[in-house]
Design an enzyme around this catalytic site. Structure first.
Site, PDB file in Angstrom:
ATOM      1  CG  HIS C  50      -1.666   1.012   1.360  1.00 35.43           C
ATOM      2  ND1 HIS C  50      -3.336   0.808   0.709  1.00 35.43           N
ATOM      3  CD2 HIS C  50      -1.860   2.297   1.808  1.00 35.43           C
ATOM      4  CE1 HIS C  50      -3.887   1.979   0.836  1.00 35.43           C
ATOM      5  NE2 HIS C  50      -3.022   2.832   1.564  1.00 35.43           N
ATOM      6  CG  HIS C  96     -11.625   2.142   3.095  1.00 35.06           C
ATOM      7  ND1 HIS C  96     -11.947   2.448   4.030  1.00 35.06           N
ATOM      8  CD2 HIS C  96     -10.191   2.330   3.152  1.00 35.06           C
ATOM      9  CE1 HIS C  96     -11.091   2.862   4.864  1.00 35.06           C
ATOM     10  NE2 HIS C  96     -10.032   2.542   4.436  1.00 35.06           N
ATOM     11  CG  ASN C  97     -11.316  -2.651  -2.674  1.00 32.77           C
ATOM     12  OD1 ASN C  97     -12.463  -1.794  -2.936  1.00 32.77           O
ATOM     13  ND2 ASN C  97     -10.627  -2.792  -3.387  1.00 32.77           N
ATOM     14  CG  HIS C  98      -9.522  -6.381   3.873  1.00 31.27           C
ATOM     15  ND1 HIS C  98      -9.502  -7.586   3.535  1.00 31.27           N
ATOM     16  CD2 HIS C  98      -9.291  -6.266   5.182  1.00 31.27           C
ATOM     17  CE1 HIS C  98      -9.465  -8.189   4.590  1.00 31.27           C
ATOM     18  NE2 HIS C  98      -9.321  -7.504   5.555  1.00 31.27           N
ATOM     19  CD  GLU C 314      -4.619   1.719   9.184  1.00 31.66           C
ATOM     20  OE1 GLU C 314      -5.444   1.248   8.990  1.00 31.66           O
ATOM     21  OE2 GLU C 314      -3.722   1.470   8.307  1.00 31.66           O
ATOM     22  N   GLY C 551      -3.777   8.439  -8.473  1.00 32.02           N
ATOM     23  CA  GLY C 551      -4.547   7.194  -8.239  1.00 32.02           C
ATOM     24  C   GLY C 551      -4.193   6.384  -7.299  1.00 32.02           C
ATOM     25  CG  ASN C 552      -5.585   3.590  -3.765  1.00 27.09           C
ATOM     26  OD1 ASN C 552      -6.808   2.755  -3.738  1.00 27.09           O
ATOM     27  ND2 ASN C 552      -4.641   3.368  -3.269  1.00 27.09           N
TER      28      ASN C 552
END
Ligand SMILES: Nc1ncnc2c1ncn2[C@@H]1O[C@H](COP(=O)(O)OP(=O)(O)O)[C@@H](O)[C@H]1O
Ligand SMILES: [Mg+2]
Lengths: 76, 231, 782, 76
Positions: C50, C96-98, C314, C551-552
């Site tokens: 990440h 923020h998929n997970h 976080e 982007g990401n």
């Protein structure tokens, strides 16, 4: 010594409680039968220096007496 | 002289700038800080939409205790004009300035939708630029907009002509009693509604029907009791 | 980047933290000693995929990043372009998929919170959010739950903070059943000269942390260190779920903008994944300085937090800034005004080391370059699979049989209605009505009103009165199934679709942001998908002369069921001189006696049923290649379209996407007039291109085939005549006219019965299909 | 005989409780001093045929075990 208090706030009887209804309707789909009279309310927990303030706090702030009933439980 | 509008800003307010822009189309508007008790001599107070104090605890429950709302209550008691939009409506009912309360929508979800409203009473400072029975197209967006009042109060406000706006047939998505979208107090100087007239002031963004309420306020303010420096 | 996986205590801590043995050796070499727990925690984050992009950096390097409107490119918290009148738009998309798969409401909400912080971290006021969502089939109870809760979470955050969610997309598809995708894009507005970078500068300057207090949020995988170090394995106390507080963030936005407006800050950075560790070390790296950080000064929400916990937490809604000593008091006063926690947690030094102190004791000391730059970068080992690795797409659930029956008839009406009612085409109202799309008074085109959302960027004059500013168009688009079929051409299709949406409202594309959602890149065929997809994005952006501003990358989206469809998502911001000449996407009646609007099809559209919605409903296999396309022609068609919209010649424009031309035409009638269409010209064009094929097949493909480069346009006869002249090279076909209460589509040949539907019926079916499917599924499961 | 039950649902320890925090911070300004440890939760009241189902109902529907703790009180 501060006092721990739990305030239970419930929708007043007779007022439509769609949240409670939604829960009631969702339960059978999950395999839970025989559930009725579901109501959803709020719970406020706090510690106060002066427990005599609690009633006023409920009336003025924590609950809306027009639509909600409240119950104060103090202890431990 | 242009009508002066004051818009209280709380932490968590969202539509205060939209309201400012809308009010500036018909008068002079400024923001009022929630920690100040000074209304700066405005003629009309508009409590804006949003999520004041995060809507935590219960929508509209916390702002009535803020310094600015104490001043707004005095302004209202002296006959000054006060409009509450969406969260502002919730705040005014919680503050006891308007009858009734707002409960969660029957669909239990935030809903953003253009709705049609019928104007029920045009003999008020908020609606006199409308024609009776006229339909206004205005967006609504809220989670807690189901108007409720116990039967006695409901009878009172109905017979007193305090219901100024109703959802047109098929537009009452929140389940408000008697399709009520907006209610004023008995003295007719405080008015709250769930839909957002400040988001209907420019055809480019969908509709300018909401502008009629702002024009009504601008021309009514000089006549209202106690306008000017109330504090 | 939260990893919720349970640490395996049997292995050495670095492996439990996701570092390979080689990477650990390299860390020891760079430090000249073994890292302690705090250092290891920090390295494991900074050297994670990440933060380091170690598997994707090399290939991302090929994307074009230069353009005439570019202000800030990849590398900053968000990219930015100029939009005229001295205004800049900062924007970025992130996944923020997970976290959303674990707890959809909070996962999606904090995803929005995070992307918004990226935007105001560069000094821009957030003005819009868009979302791109993918879940398993709607018939799956888990997918419905995830979709409803993720949408509620996005709405909760965006609505409460007063930023409108103006558009997005949502798809339901088997391969996302275990791995849903929740991507959020945000846009911010700033005067060009107010954009700020994050490089820490000025030795002796203060490092101030402000916003929410710090708790044990998202410590997840790193909790292995706690058990190793503290000897207590009770990681129940270390929640992995982060809870968002939009109320706190709304104060944070106002506070940051006030600080920047008063020119009180030297630099600003948000805390996102990897918390304080990544925020501080990246600021130090960009500024080529060192930082001393005192973790004991960080305002904490919980007792007894270890230094490493504070460094990796976080917790949401926090920002970090660098302030000169003279301005410190003024900065803290603004934080107080907005009721935000704040603390001077450190200083800028010239050591080029990150030094972490706890109660005066040095608990970590690492060279900044080792932490930020020295992570090994890997070269992918792509290998094209010899056959399609995904099973045939399939509709499942209670409605599947009826769908199947409908699409397998020769009745074009039945097919079209089945498509209009299908999960990926029916109205998304159930979802987008959960979003406030109008707060901010900039939204001039809301969801379903035009192909792209349109914002009017009013400005305030010195008296606070609104004055006209420029407008922008925004769209976010992704694709999974077509990219699975052909990663290169599928990705080109995604970029072209997004650019087409912008052109449909008359926008000129200024910059593109993207999020690459893929499986495990260490697997050769996933590496191949990723490589091909990035190539496709590169070629499409080059053809459109469009810079990638940032982007990401979200990798490792796979489960025991296999990888997700490879899913690139792109967002484009377009410039628009005049919001009043935007084309809508519905047919309308012209005044009284005027001739009705004429309808045409613009662009080099070459439909194919391969990987289409109809093919999915039928259950056809996924192909391994999509048709070639001529990128230059596609780019030219979009320019012609944009100019015609700007002139006011094209008053209705809708790109052909899922469900093909027939679906696009039907969607143009929603709430509008009917149309009388003859697809013979398209069939004729296809017959000339592929003379060998069965003409009946051509009709089916013309009606329901998909592909980039087809735009349904409507305007007056004269204006379409002019358009057809301009479009000689790229293709223009006259199809019919817009009037009446029915949609009729006739075809020259074949056994398919012609389409003839009442527009009210179309609207009813398209409008209510999702709600009724959800209700049906819920009934059946009970 | 159906059993009346009250389920108290609270934010899990260690999980951010923005409501509780915001209410606590707002209280002094509203004239309520000496209040601390405020937490806001939910309250579900229902009648069940089979009280042994309550635990499972909480796990599956009434509470979100990832971020909430629940307490079941039956009686009266
Ligand atoms: N998840 C979502 N959030 C917000 N808006 C959405 C979402 N999904 C769809 N929409 C809106 O609904 C409309 C139709 O969406 P879609 O069918 O995906 O359009 P298109 O195929 O033209 O891109 C668009 O205006 C889009 O912005
Ligand atoms: Mg489109």
């Amino acid at each position: 010594m501060p006092v721990k208090a739990t305030v239970l706030i419930r929708p007043k009887e007779g007022i439509l409680d769609p949240q409670g209804q939604a829960v009631e309707e969702a339960l059978p789909a999950l395999g839970f039968e025989g559930v009725s009279h579901v109501h959803v309310g709020r719970l406020v927990e706090l510690e106060v220096e002066d427990a005599s303030q609690l009633e006023a706090m409920c009336e003025k702030l924590l609950a809306n007496p027009l639509i909600e009933d409240y119950e104060i439980v103090t202890g431990s | 002289m242009a009508t002066r509008f004051g818009i209280p800003q709380f932490p968590g307010s969202c539509d205060e700038v939209d309201t400012l822009l809308a009010a500036n189309r018909v008068g002079d508007a400024e923001l009022l800080w929630h920690k100040d008790k000074d209304l700066k001599g405005v003629d009309v107070v508009i409590v804006p939409g949003g999520f004041s104090y995060g809507d935590y605890l219960r929508v509209g429950a916390i702002p009535p205790f803020s310094p600015v709302m104490q001043a707004v209550a005095e302004h209202a008691k002296a006959g000054g004009l006060v409009l509450g939009i969406c969260n502002g409506f919730q705040v005014l009912t919680e503050a006891g300035l308007l009858p009734g309360a707002l409960l969660p929508n029957v669909n239990l979800a935030f809903t953003c939708r253009q709705v049609d409203l019928t104007v029920e009473n045009t003999e008020t400072p908020f609606t006199h630029e409308c024609t009776p029975g006229e339909t206004l197209s205005i967006p609504a967006k809220h989670t807690t907009g189901r108007y409720f009042a116990p039967p006695e109060i409901l009878d009172d406000i109905e017979s007193n002509g305090q219901v100024l706006l109703r959802y047109a047939e098929g537009h009452n998505f929140n389940g408000s009693l008697n399709d009520i979208a907006g209610v004023c107090n008995a003295a007719r100087n405080v008015f709250g509604l769930m839909p957002h007239p400040e988001h209907a002031v420019d055809p480019l963004t969908g509709s300018d029907d909401g502008l009629k309420l702002f024009h009504s306020l601008a021309s009514a303010a000089p006549m209202a009791l106690g306008s000017g420096d109330m504090t | 980047m939260t990893t919720a996986s349970q640490p395996d205590l049997a292995q050495p801590p670095h492996r439990a933290l996701g570092l390979t043995d080689d990477e650990f050796e390299l860390i020891v070499e760079k430090l000249g000693r073994e890292p302690n727990a705090t250092e290891l925690a920090m390295f494991s984050l900074m050297w994670s995929e990440h933060c380091s992009y170690k598997h994707s950096k090399r290939i991302l390097g090929q994307l074009p990043t230069e353009g005439p409107h570019l202000l800030m490119g990849p590398g900053e918290n968000a990219g930015a372009v100029t939009v005229g009148d001295g205004l800049a738009i900062a924007f970025k998309v992130e996944s923020h998929n997970h976290p959303s798969a674990v707890e959809p409401f909070q996962g999606a909400a904090t995803g929005v919170g995070g992307i918004l912080r990226d935007i105001f971290a560069v000094g821009a006021r957030p003005i819009a959010v868009l979302d791109s969502l993918r879940f398993g089939e709607l018939s799956s109870a888990r997918s419905r739950f995830l979709a409803d809760r993720a949408v509620a979470g996005i709405g909760h955050y965006g609505n409460s903070i007063g930023v409108p969610t103006i558009g997005g997309e949502i798809y339901f598809e088997g391969p996302y059943e275990q791995n849903c995708l929740v991507n959020a894009m945000a846009l911010g507005l700033a005067p060009v000269d107010q954009l700020i970078k994050s490089a820490a500068a000025g030795v002796g300057n203060h490092l101030v942390l402000f916003g929410a207090s710090t708790g044990r949020d998202g410590i997840g995988g790193a909790s292995v260190l706690a058990s190793a170090e503290l000897g207590d394995g009770d990681d129940d106390k270390r929640p992995t779920v982060q809870v968002g507080d939009p109320f706190e963030e709304s104060k944070l936005v106002e506070c940051c903008l006030e600080l920047l407006g008063s020119e009180l800050l030297a630099s600003l950075q948000d805390l996102g994944a990897a918390g304080l560790t990544s925020a501080s070390s990246e600021m130090a790296s960009k500024g080529e300085v060192g930082l001393d950080i005192h973790v004991d000064r960080v305002p904490l929400r919980e007792h007894g937090m270890e230094p490493f916990e504070i460094m990796v937490s976080e917790s949401q809604e926090r920002m970090l800034c660098v302030v000169t000593p003279e301005r410190l008091d003024a900065v803290l006063a603004v934080c107080d005004k907005w009721d935000l926690h704040h603390a001077v947690i450190g200083e800028v030094t010239d050591t080029r080391h990150m030094k972490i102190y706890s109660d005066g004791e040095l608990v970590g000391d690492m060279p900044v370059p080792a932490l930020v730059d020295d992570c090994p970068v890997y070269t992918l080992q792509p290998e094209q699979p010899t056959e399609q690795i995904y099973p045939s797409p399939k509709v499942i659930g209670p409605a599947a049989d009826a769908m199947q029956a409908a699409v397998n008839t020769d009745d074009a009406n039945a097919r079209l209605l089945a498509l209009l009612a299908s999960d990926n085409i029916a109205s998304r109202r159930r979802y987008f009505e959960r979003y406030d799309c109008i707060v901010g008074s900039r939204t001039t085109k809301r969801p379903e009103e035009a192909e792209a959302a349109v914002l009017h960027l009013w400005k305030q004059d010195d008296d606070g009165a609104p004055i006209d500013g420029p407008s922008i168009a925004v769209s976010i688009d992704g694709s999974g199934r077509k990219v699975a079929a052909d990663p290169y051409r599928g990705t080109i299709g995604v970029v072209l679709e997004c650019a087409a949406n912008i052109a449909c409202v008359g926008g000129e594309p200024l910059g593109l942001t993207n999020c690459l959602n893929f499986g495990n890149p260490e697997k050769p065929h996933i590496a191949w998908q990723l490589t091909e997809s990035v190539k496709g994005m590169r070629d499409a952006c080059r053809a459109l002369d469009l810079p990638v501003v940032g982007g990401n990358v979200s990798l490792y989206n796979q489960s025991a069921d296999g990888p997700i469809y490879p899913t690139p998502v792109v967002g484009i911001v377009g410039g628009l001189p005049d919001p009043s000449t935007v084309a809508v996407n519905k047919f309308f009646a012209r005044d009284g006696n005027d001739e009705p609007l004429m309808i045409g099809l613009l662009g080099p559209f070459e439909p194919t049923l391969a990987a289409s919605e109809l093919a999915k409903l039928i259950g056809d296999d996924l192909p391994t290649k999509l048709p070639d396309l001529d990128l230059a022609k596609h780019a030219e068609a979009l320019t012609i379209l944009r100019d015609a919209v700007r002139r006011g010649d094209v008053q209705v424009a809708r790109d052909v996407s899922e469900g093909g031309l027939a679906t696009a035409l039907a969607e143009c009638t929603l709430g509008g007039t009917g149309a009388e269409i003859d697809v013979a010209p398209l069939v004729e064009r296809m017959r000339r291109a592929y003379p060998g094929a069965d003409p009946e097949q051509h009709v089916e493909t013309a009606l329901f085939g998909e592909g980039p480069g087809g735009i349904v346009v409507a305007g007056t006869r004269e204006s379409l005549l002019q358009l057809s002249n301009e479009a000689k090279n790229v293709g223009f076909l006259a199809l019919g006219s817009a009037h009446g209460e029915r949609l009729t589509i006739s075809a020259p040949v074949g056994t398919l019965d012609e389409v003839s539907l009442d527009v009210g019926n179309i609207q009813r079916i398209h409008g209510s299909a999702i709600e009724s499917r959800v209700a049906l599924a819920e009934r059946v499961s009970s």
